[in-house]
Design a protein around this motif. Sequence first.
Motif, PDB file in Angstrom:
ATOM      1  N   ALA A  13      26.865  18.960  15.880  1.00  0.00           N
ATOM      2  CA  ALA A  13      27.825  17.782  15.835  1.00  0.00           C
ATOM      3  C   ALA A  13      27.450  17.350  14.379  1.00  0.00           C
ATOM      4  O   ALA A  13      28.119  16.467  13.991  1.00  0.00           O
ATOM      5  CB  ALA A  13      27.419  16.744  16.759  1.00  0.00           C
ATOM      6  N   LEU A  14      26.256  17.575  14.011  1.00  0.00           N
ATOM      7  CA  LEU A  14      25.914  17.162  12.544  1.00  0.00           C
ATOM      8  C   LEU A  14      26.714  17.687  11.459  1.00  0.00           C
ATOM      9  O   LEU A  14      26.987  17.023  10.552  1.00  0.00           O
ATOM     10  CB  LEU A  14      24.434  17.505  12.330  1.00  0.00           C
ATOM     11  CG  LEU A  14      23.198  16.798  12.911  1.00  0.00           C
ATOM     12  CD1 LEU A  14      21.834  17.244  12.601  1.00  0.00           C
ATOM     13  CD2 LEU A  14      23.245  15.132  12.385  1.00  0.00           C
ATOM     14  N   GLY A  15      27.331  18.905  11.855  1.00  0.00           N
ATOM     15  CA  GLY A  15      28.272  19.731  10.769  1.00  0.00           C
ATOM     16  C   GLY A  15      27.107  20.493  10.092  1.00  0.00           C
ATOM     17  O   GLY A  15      25.965  20.136   9.710  1.00  0.00           O
ATOM     18  N   ILE A  16      27.745  21.243   8.842  1.00  0.00           N
ATOM     19  CA  ILE A  16      26.995  22.035   8.309  1.00  0.00           C
ATOM     20  C   ILE A  16      26.218  21.272   7.126  1.00  0.00           C
ATOM     21  O   ILE A  16      25.200  21.459   6.456  1.00  0.00           O
ATOM     22  CB  ILE A  16      27.733  23.323   7.456  1.00  0.00           C
ATOM     23  CG1 ILE A  16      26.856  24.177   6.853  1.00  0.00           C
ATOM     24  CG2 ILE A  16      28.880  22.673   6.707  1.00  0.00           C
ATOM     25  CD1 ILE A  16      25.822  25.072   7.722  1.00  0.00           C
ATOM     26  N   GLU A  17      27.097  20.303   6.561  1.00  0.00           N
ATOM     27  CA  GLU A  17      26.439  19.258   5.338  1.00  0.00           C
ATOM     28  C   GLU A  17      25.255  18.733   5.916  1.00  0.00           C
ATOM     29  O   GLU A  17      24.047  18.958   5.155  1.00  0.00           O
ATOM     30  CB  GLU A  17      27.537  18.279   5.100  1.00  0.00           C
ATOM     31  CG  GLU A  17      28.563  19.115   4.438  1.00  0.00           C
ATOM     32  CD  GLU A  17      29.733  19.275   5.357  1.00  0.00           C
ATOM     33  OE1 GLU A  17      29.429  19.028   6.621  1.00  0.00           O
ATOM     34  OE2 GLU A  17      30.681  19.594   4.978  1.00  0.00           O
ATOM     35  N   TYR A  18      25.222  17.754   6.892  1.00  0.00           N
ATOM     36  CA  TYR A  18      24.075  17.350   7.405  1.00  0.00           C
ATOM     37  C   TYR A  18      23.175  18.306   8.272  1.00  0.00           C
ATOM     38  O   TYR A  18      21.657  18.028   7.956  1.00  0.00           O
ATOM     39  CB  TYR A  18      24.326  16.101   8.411  1.00  0.00           C
ATOM     40  CG  TYR A  18      24.883  14.932   7.520  1.00  0.00           C
ATOM     41  CD1 TYR A  18      24.185  14.090   6.830  1.00  0.00           C
ATOM     42  CD2 TYR A  18      26.358  14.747   7.825  1.00  0.00           C
ATOM     43  CE1 TYR A  18      24.754  13.182   6.103  1.00  0.00           C
ATOM     44  CE2 TYR A  18      26.973  13.739   6.964  1.00  0.00           C
ATOM     45  CZ  TYR A  18      26.151  13.007   6.216  1.00  0.00           C
ATOM     46  OH  TYR A  18      26.865  11.870   5.476  1.00  0.00           O
ATOM     47  N   GLY A  19      23.580  19.039   8.600  1.00  0.00           N
ATOM     48  CA  GLY A  19      22.655  20.143   9.334  1.00  0.00           C
ATOM     49  C   GLY A  19      21.745  21.108   8.124  1.00  0.00           C
ATOM     50  O   GLY A  19      20.535  21.452   8.759  1.00  0.00           O
ATOM     51  N   THR A  20      22.262  21.144   7.007  1.00  0.00           N
ATOM     52  CA  THR A  20      21.658  21.647   5.841  1.00  0.00           C
ATOM     53  C   THR A  20      20.468  20.728   5.651  1.00  0.00           C
ATOM     54  O   THR A  20      19.325  21.162   5.350  1.00  0.00           O
ATOM     55  CB  THR A  20      22.494  22.188   4.848  1.00  0.00           C
ATOM     56  OG1 THR A  20      23.520  23.075   5.169  1.00  0.00           O
ATOM     57  CG2 THR A  20      21.663  22.800   3.557  1.00  0.00           C
ATOM     58  N   VAL A  21      20.725  19.637   5.494  1.00  0.00           N
ATOM     59  CA  VAL A  21      19.606  18.483   5.025  1.00  0.00           C
ATOM     60  C   VAL A  21      18.453  18.563   6.134  1.00  0.00           C
ATOM     61  O   VAL A  21      17.494  18.545   5.629  1.00  0.00           O
ATOM     62  CB  VAL A  21      20.442  17.279   4.904  1.00  0.00           C
ATOM     63  CG1 VAL A  21      19.313  16.274   4.513  1.00  0.00           C
ATOM     64  CG2 VAL A  21      21.390  17.286   3.887  1.00  0.00           C
ATOM     65  N   VAL A  22      19.053  18.430   7.330  1.00  0.00           N
ATOM     66  CA  VAL A  22      17.861  18.686   8.501  1.00  0.00           C
ATOM     67  C   VAL A  22      17.182  19.627   8.330  1.00  0.00           C
ATOM     68  O   VAL A  22      16.047  19.656   8.353  1.00  0.00           O
ATOM     69  CB  VAL A  22      18.717  18.306   9.818  1.00  0.00           C
ATOM     70  CG1 VAL A  22      17.596  18.571  10.995  1.00  0.00           C
ATOM     71  CG2 VAL A  22      19.282  17.060   9.885  1.00  0.00           C
ATOM     72  N   LEU A  23      17.824  21.016   8.132  1.00  0.00           N
ATOM     73  CA  LEU A  23      17.189  22.171   8.242  1.00  0.00           C
ATOM     74  C   LEU A  23      16.319  22.338   7.134  1.00  0.00           C
ATOM     75  O   LEU A  23      14.800  22.608   7.198  1.00  0.00           O
ATOM     76  CB  LEU A  23      17.954  23.235   8.026  1.00  0.00           C
ATOM     77  CG  LEU A  23      17.451  24.758   7.873  1.00  0.00           C
ATOM     78  CD1 LEU A  23      18.275  25.809   8.690  1.00  0.00           C
ATOM     79  CD2 LEU A  23      17.113  25.494   6.920  1.00  0.00           C
ATOM     80  N   PHE A  24      16.371  21.786   5.941  1.00  0.00           N
ATOM     81  CA  PHE A  24      15.398  21.856   4.575  1.00  0.00           C
ATOM     82  C   PHE A  24      14.449  20.821   4.783  1.00  0.00           C
ATOM     83  O   PHE A  24      13.336  21.160   4.326  1.00  0.00           O
ATOM     84  CB  PHE A  24      16.368  21.899   3.419  1.00  0.00           C
ATOM     85  CG  PHE A  24      16.961  23.007   2.951  1.00  0.00           C
ATOM     86  CD1 PHE A  24      16.116  23.961   2.320  1.00  0.00           C
ATOM     87  CD2 PHE A  24      18.159  23.343   3.095  1.00  0.00           C
ATOM     88  CE1 PHE A  24      16.825  25.034   2.178  1.00  0.00           C
ATOM     89  CE2 PHE A  24      18.641  24.320   2.823  1.00  0.00           C
ATOM     90  CZ  PHE A  24      18.123  25.490   2.136  1.00  0.00           C
ATOM     91  N   ALA A  25      14.707  19.571   5.433  1.00  0.00           N
ATOM     92  CA  ALA A  25      13.826  18.712   5.468  1.00  0.00           C
ATOM     93  C   ALA A  25      12.750  18.940   6.591  1.00  0.00           C
ATOM     94  O   ALA A  25      11.509  18.778   6.513  1.00  0.00           O
ATOM     95  CB  ALA A  25      14.360  17.293   6.226  1.00  0.00           C
ATOM     96  N   LEU A  26      13.243  19.864   7.663  1.00  0.00           N
ATOM     97  CA  LEU A  26      12.189  20.240   8.639  1.00  0.00           C
ATOM     98  C   LEU A  26      11.431  21.328   8.031  1.00  0.00           C
ATOM     99  O   LEU A  26      10.300  21.296   8.215  1.00  0.00           O
ATOM    100  CB  LEU A  26      13.089  20.874   9.814  1.00  0.00           C
ATOM    101  CG  LEU A  26      12.315  21.126  11.119  1.00  0.00           C
ATOM    102  CD1 LEU A  26      11.391  20.252  11.656  1.00  0.00           C
ATOM    103  CD2 LEU A  26      13.203  21.763  12.414  1.00  0.00           C
TER     104      LEU A  26
END
Length: 442
Positions: A13-26
Amino acid sequence: MLDLLDLGLNLKALGIEYGTVVLFALLVVLLLTGMPLALVTLLVALVFAIGWFGPNAVPLITSRVYSFVSSFVFVSVPMFVLMAAILDRSGIARDLFDAMKLVGGRLRGGVAVQTVFVAVILAAMSGIIGGEIVLLGLVALPQMLRLGYDRRLAIGVVCAGGSLGTMVPPSIVLIIYGLTANVSVGELFTAAFVPGFMLAGLYIGYILFRSYTDPTVAPPPPEDRPSFSEMLPLLKGLILPVLVVSVVLGSIYGGIASVTEASAIGVAGVIVSTILRREFSFSMLLDAAMHTLATVGMIMWIGIGASALVGVYNLMGGIRFISSLITGVSDSPTVIILLMMVILFVLGMFLDWVGIALLTMPIFVPIVISLGYDPVWFGVLFAMNMQVSFLTPPFGPAAFYLKSVTPPEISLGEIFRSLVPFICLQVLAVAILILFPGIAVY
């Protein structure tokens, strides 16, 4: 598992934009905990595979990993690492250094110049960086310090020269790039030949400039010229290394053997060399094999983790998203290439080059091709950029390799300060290669 599935709904549900941010932050958070890069990438890949697609996506990770580890060209990596490990345990490098007095003996700064020549030959024998810097740190650095060379120049020459293994074939960096970008490793070796020697030439030019403009930097050359009887024993130290290099690279460039086959020939050549020098023993071979196992195991696990993460991120649509971001920065292809170089430079300060190659090249190479550039040229550019990363703080591996064998009075800070002029030369070489791509794709 139900909680993870619920998390998966939230992740998608985050979408690719926020999903990318979460992935790199993790990724960043886990790396800061001290976890190895391989485990971090595998864990993040697993979390996003299940969290984005559900449990049925896990087999996709295994198929992606299998395609990486099953490549025939990858067999050459342990072969070249084994070559370096055997060299590290023999006296070949020391005799080679003595033989290079024939090249730099009559020059001011000649020992520093011969150190660069030795670094090029050692790089052409194995393509491994860490062992080469340690060897030069044990052989060349003490001699330069004893003769009165400027300490910072001596340190910089050893680290920068020892890092030439990223550029001079058979470079492990180029092999991994070729596997990742699906580019011929043989073509990469051919393309890197001239740029590698160009970089070595810049080092030598800088050494001679400093030596002749500032007499305190290097001692004057010896007055007496060695006789032929004194030169003959030195020449013997050149025969075996030059023969091994000629056979390995000659078989590749001549089309006689593939890179993988040539690597096996190289191992055989180094073992025969140690036998002829009466240095071979089964304990030495076992020790070299154990070192190879540890090094290649590290490369393999980083490759497995990075391949899994890139595969999952690609399925998420992330590679298309990042590609659109990069290409949207400017209409100028040169600006986009420069942006990629800056990204690689920053990543090189914190990550291992294997992880950088496997994480970024699946994104960068399609962009490079779409811009009309040759992926072989970009591979050489990547290898040269990674050489910069070996010297740059805070985690420049070259400095740590050298620090492990330097006298206690040489601090890590002094080593990094000594590398600044050579980092500038490397950046200059990257700029020249961008402006004149024909240097690589001649």
